[in-house]
Write a protein that holds these residues in place. Structure first.
Motif, PDB file in Angstrom:
ATOM      1  N   ASN A 315     104.979   6.462 116.433  1.00 32.22           N
ATOM      2  CA  ASN A 315     105.165   7.810 116.326  1.00 32.22           C
ATOM      3  C   ASN A 315     106.369   8.468 117.089  1.00 32.22           C
ATOM      4  N   TYR A 318     109.388   7.186 114.989  1.00 34.59           N
ATOM      5  CA  TYR A 318     109.383   7.922 113.706  1.00 34.59           C
ATOM      6  C   TYR A 318     110.209   9.165 113.638  1.00 34.59           C
ATOM      7  N   ARG A 319     109.777   9.957 114.943  1.00 36.15           N
ATOM      8  CA  ARG A 319     110.482  11.206 115.267  1.00 36.15           C
ATOM      9  C   ARG A 319     111.925  11.010 115.562  1.00 36.15           C
ATOM     10  N   ILE A 370     102.927   5.610 108.628  1.00 36.54           N
ATOM     11  CA  ILE A 370     103.554   6.175 109.565  1.00 36.54           C
ATOM     12  C   ILE A 370     105.131   6.730 108.937  1.00 36.54           C
TER      13      ILE A 370
END
Length: 373
Positions: A315, A318-319, A370
């Protein structure tokens, strides 16, 4: 009729055995994460020579980048001053080219696993500064020059800082001084002006080490040296590093004007010995059953921790997908992970995304989801 049913079932099982992820999702890591950054794995010699074809197929099916786990390190590729061993490295590069993979060279200057002759003369005495510079130049020029135009980028210097941000007291540092870093980048760039050049280290979520890496990258760039990226080794555990600090490091390194790479990703699920720290490979602890609690597989509770940890990490990726250029797992499957023997030899660890049957773990589908947002 019965033969047709048997044949159909056999075909179904055969197809299931080669599906890259779960039966419900045939997209792979490279299909989805590869839209944002390179996603790769470190390959060992058996895999590049196809002695373990199922493991080799995991690479072909799921990754778009590879790095040499050991075969390009100094002790392997340059065992004597006037003799190189190219066979394994040549095969590694050919495998990457044949399969359309981005190839990363690892590594040119490292205090561990160096050419064994690098720092001493024929009498066993420490060489002079000038001699070591000449030897380092010869090594880098030969290795980088041989693969000129075929390697995307090189880990030029590896693990040059202590966790407190001071220079590691390596033979390169003791004999040459801190200038060995800029000399290494200079020699690598001369040997292949088009190759990307990286600095790579572990424990980069530690603020002092993060600051030291930023400082030297800015210094090198201010002097006109090519520095393309910072590699965050990311040998993580269930409880380390502090993910807030880890994320801060991604931002800090991107602010240096270079690519951010996750270079040696895994998650250690086993208990650590007392006084264990970082990824310094010289650490070695005596085996004890208490340090090897999951010989027959992970308990469900630990599997959930493992999965949560990987999802928390991805995550973050991904950010920061606009800042990260590559994510590389340090190994292909749990079977061959270095963490089976580090820092305690003979353990059974489960740190990667593909299991001992060469199958993707359930978390792989969740990671893909994700990036399908």
């Amino acid at each position: 009729m019965k033969r047709n049913v048997v044949f159909l079932l056999a075909c179904m099982f055969a197809m299931a055995s080669v599906l890259p992820v779960s039966a419900g999702n045939t997209k792979t890591l490279k299909d989805v994460l590869g839209r944002y950054f390179l996603v790769g794995a470190a390959m060992n010699v058996d895999q590049i020579w196809n002695r373990t074809p199922d493991e080799t197929n995991v690479v072909k099916n799921n990754f778009n980048s590879i790095v040499a786990e050991n075969c390009m390190k100094g002790e392997e590729i340059h065992p004597e001053e006037n003799r190189f061993f190219w066979d394994d490295a040549d095969r590694f590069v050919k495998f990457g080219q044949d399969n359309g993979l981005a190839i990363i060279g690892h590594c040119l200057v490292w205090h561990s696993q160096p050419p064994v002759w690098m720092f001493t003369d024929e009498r066993g005495d420490t060489v002079s500064r000038d001699v070591l510079i000449d030897r380092m130049h010869g090594h880098i020029s030969a290795v980088v020059g041989r693969y000129k135009g075929r390697i995307l980028g090189w880990d030029v210097v590896n693990e040059i800082f202590n966790d407190d941000g001071t220079f590691r007291n390596s033979p390169y540092y003791r004999i040459i001084g801190p200038e060995f870093v800029e000399l290494a980048f200079k020699f690598a760039h001369e040997a292949d002006p088009n190759a990307e050049l990286y600095i790579n280290d572990y424990s980069l979520a530690k603020p002092a080490k993060r600051d030291a890496v930023c400082r030297i990258v800015r210094e090198l760039k201010s002097k006109g040296y090519r520095v393309d990226g910072i590699g965050m080794q990311s040998h993580n555990g269930l409880e380390y590093p502090d993910l807030d600090e880890y994320e801060k490091s991604i931002d800090a390194f991107a602010a240096c004007g270079v690519k951010v790479m996750i270079t040696e990703l895994d998650v250690n699920v086993l208990p650590n010995p007392e006084k264990f720290g970082g990824a310094e490979i010289s650490q070695n602890f005596k085996y004890a059953d208490a340090l090897n609690p999951y010989k027959n597989g992970l308990p469900e509770a630990v599997e959930k921790e493992f999965e949560k940890r990987y999802l928390d990490i991805f995550n973050i990726y991904y950010r920061h997908r606009g800042q990260i250029s590559r994510v590389t797992l340090w190994g292909v499957t749990d079977t061959r992970s270095w963490l089976n023997d580090f820092p305690v030899p003979g353990r059974v660890n489960y740190p990667l995304l593909f299991d001992r049957s060469n199958k993707p773990k359930p978390v792989v589908d969740k990671i893909i989801k994700i990036f399908e947002k």
